[in-house]
Design a protein around this motif. Structure first.
Motif, mmCIF file in Angstrom:
data_model
loop_
_atom_site.group_PDB
_atom_site.id
_atom_site.type_symbol
_atom_site.label_atom_id
_atom_site.label_comp_id
_atom_site.label_asym_id
_atom_site.label_seq_id
_atom_site.Cartn_x
_atom_site.Cartn_y
_atom_site.Cartn_z
ATOM 1 N N LEU A 116 -5.924 3.714 -6.748
ATOM 2 C CA LEU A 116 -6.041 5.171 -6.699
ATOM 3 C C LEU A 116 -7.427 5.612 -7.152
ATOM 4 N N PRO B 201 -14.815 7.304 -1.691
ATOM 5 C CA PRO B 201 -14.062 7.928 -0.591
ATOM 6 C C PRO B 201 -14.150 7.141 0.717
ATOM 7 N N PHE C 49 -9.819 5.454 -4.454
ATOM 8 C CA PHE C 49 -9.750 6.565 -3.512
ATOM 9 C C PHE C 49 -10.637 7.725 -3.944
ATOM 10 N N SER C 50 -10.666 7.995 -5.256
ATOM 11 C CA SER C 50 -11.446 9.152 -5.684
ATOM 12 C C SER C 50 -12.916 8.808 -5.880
ATOM 13 N N LEU D 17 -7.175 3.723 4.234
ATOM 14 C CA LEU D 17 -6.246 4.596 4.930
ATOM 15 C C LEU D 17 -6.123 4.190 6.394
ATOM 16 N N TRP D 18 -7.243 3.833 6.952
ATOM 17 C CA TRP D 18 -7.288 3.410 8.343
ATOM 18 C C TRP D 18 -6.444 2.155 8.547
ATOM 19 N N LEU E 250 0.833 -1.203 0.000
ATOM 20 C CA LEU E 250 0.000 0.000 0.000
ATOM 21 C C LEU E 250 0.862 1.245 0.000
ATOM 22 N N ARG E 251 1.915 1.191 0.792
ATOM 23 C CA ARG E 251 2.788 2.349 0.921
ATOM 24 C C ARG E 251 3.371 2.755 -0.419
ATOM 25 N N LEU F 290 2.247 4.532 -4.999
ATOM 26 C CA LEU F 290 2.552 5.734 -5.759
ATOM 27 C C LEU F 290 3.960 5.759 -6.313
ATOM 28 N N THR G 18 -11.129 5.887 2.878
ATOM 29 C CA THR G 18 -10.937 6.128 4.303
ATOM 30 C C THR G 18 -10.610 4.841 5.047
#
Lengths: 241, 241
Positions: free
Chosen positions: B116, B123, B119-120, B130-131, B87-88, B91, B127
DNA sequence: CGACGCTTTGACACAACTCAACAACCGTGG
DNA sequence: CCACGGTTGTTGAGTTGTGTCAAAGCGTCG
């Protein structure tokens, strides 16, 4: 370079990851609180406290760390100008680490809820922030590798190589020389060593003509020697991946 | 509990962070590749290689690690069922660490670009992911603290406490007993110790009647004793923050 | 000028590492 | 089914890197 409200460090940093539109720049300027000055030694976040803000360091040096029951502490990272602190814990109710200023500093902050809102309303900003967070995590991982598998002198060399590169990227180092207000006690808590051993290691680095630390100024004398000693590969630091 | 296509480990994990709608569940099921089996010892990601996928471990044990020039290695984390790897670095163009299976395992993967996109477009899923990523990072930070400032026995105890809690959360431990296929060599590379010293530490833990490791099974005999010895505070592991 | 924080040095202690050898276990093929 | 080789675990003896304790030198700032 200009002085207007869109010129803030966070924006400048994120721009190195993805190009930003005027709308996005405006949003960035708007979510950040006005800057406030904090004194050296002031603790901004205390582990375990409820904390719903992300701090953006505008100037000065800080550290994030964890305290242990026996009174020891481990420093996780040294945020410098433009860095965010607390991104990891936007979602948690309580801070999972402490954060304090090491020099007189200037910070602004962003509300966690607004940060999350940013993710859904400005996905490109979200991506850029994610990118910045990934870089921070890569640094923590490299730090873990250093402490776990590099000798005291290797990891100290590695630390200064990384620091030099970070400072160069934001224009705070003149090539091989830079200001560094970290005492040997602070370095010790970051490197997982005793302050006394840090002193011995710094002497070795000086005697081997690799690097000197004098009155808050670090000078690199032998970049290749340091690279070889530390195994430093800076790929995880720059925005080009 | 059911067998349909929406019942995947990733969904089950993310649901512990935020409730998910049918749409979101469908998307989650759809972005993941079909599962593939991987053999023990197989390397799925090699540091420095271009890699644009996130892996989701469906079954088995794995480790992410970094190799050093001298042949040493430092294990960063042990992903287990439901965990994401990479995940890290969605990008970055190249993987910043290696990743291999420690037992015969089953994985699926998600394309970085689709991640990605998620993500958009979703959302709430973003989240939740991301958690999950924040939790992983908190574990790395705690690992750093362990290696930097805890003694060999303290950090070994801490490691098993954390592991027990993680396995309990996904139902892979029976309270104080669980399977753990990690050899002492592997433990050594994770804990920043030599394999021989790991052996001695395990003996101490056994002799102090805190914990035994026998033929791939860990049994905790004295939870409070271990907690006290290791300073373990599991707050960073559960979804309630 | 004195006080305080930081650095430097030496002597000693100890945690963890290395080397070496052997014992137990495990899968494999005869 | 047993014999085998490779992997993993166990133990001892000796070494070394790093920590601890103690004390003195420096710089800076009030």
């Amino acid at each position: 370079m200009s002085n207007d409200r869109f010129d803030n460090l966070l924006a400048r940093k994120l721009k190195t990851f993805v190009p930003l539109s005027p709308d996005e720049l405006e949003h960035l300027a708007e979510v950040q609180s006005p800057t406030t000055a904090v004194k050296r030694g002031q603790q901004l976040v205390h582990e375990g406290q409820p904390e719903h803000r992300v701090f953006v360091l505008q100037a000065g040096w800080a550290c994030s760390y964890k305290d242990l029951p026996g009174g020891e502490r481990q420093i996780i990272s040294f945020p410098i100008a433009g860095d965010c602190v607390g991104l990891r814990s936007v979602l948690f109710r309580t801070a999972d680490h402490s954060f304090e200023a090491l020099t007189d500093s200037v910070v602004s902050s962003v509300d966690a809820s607004r940060m999350l809102q940013t993710f859904s309303e400005f996905p490109r900003l979200g991506t850029a922030i994610l990118w910045a967070a990934s870089r921070d995590e890569a640094m923590v991982v490299e730090h873990l590798v250093s402490i776990g598998r590099r000798s005291a002198i290797e990891r100290t060399a590695h630390f200064f190589m990384e620091l030099a590169e970070r400072l160069n990227l934001i224009g705070l180092a003149k090539g091989t020389e830079f200001k560094c207000p970290l005492s040997q006690y602070v370095l010790a808590d970051a490197l997982g060593l005793s302050a006394i051993h840090v002193n011995r290691v710094l002497r070795q680095l000086r005697e081997r003509e690799l690097l000197t630390v004098q009155r808050g100024t670090v000078t690199i004398h032998d970049l290749n020697g340091l690279r070889k000693l530390s195994g430093f590969r800076g790929g995880y630091l720059n925005s080009r991946g």
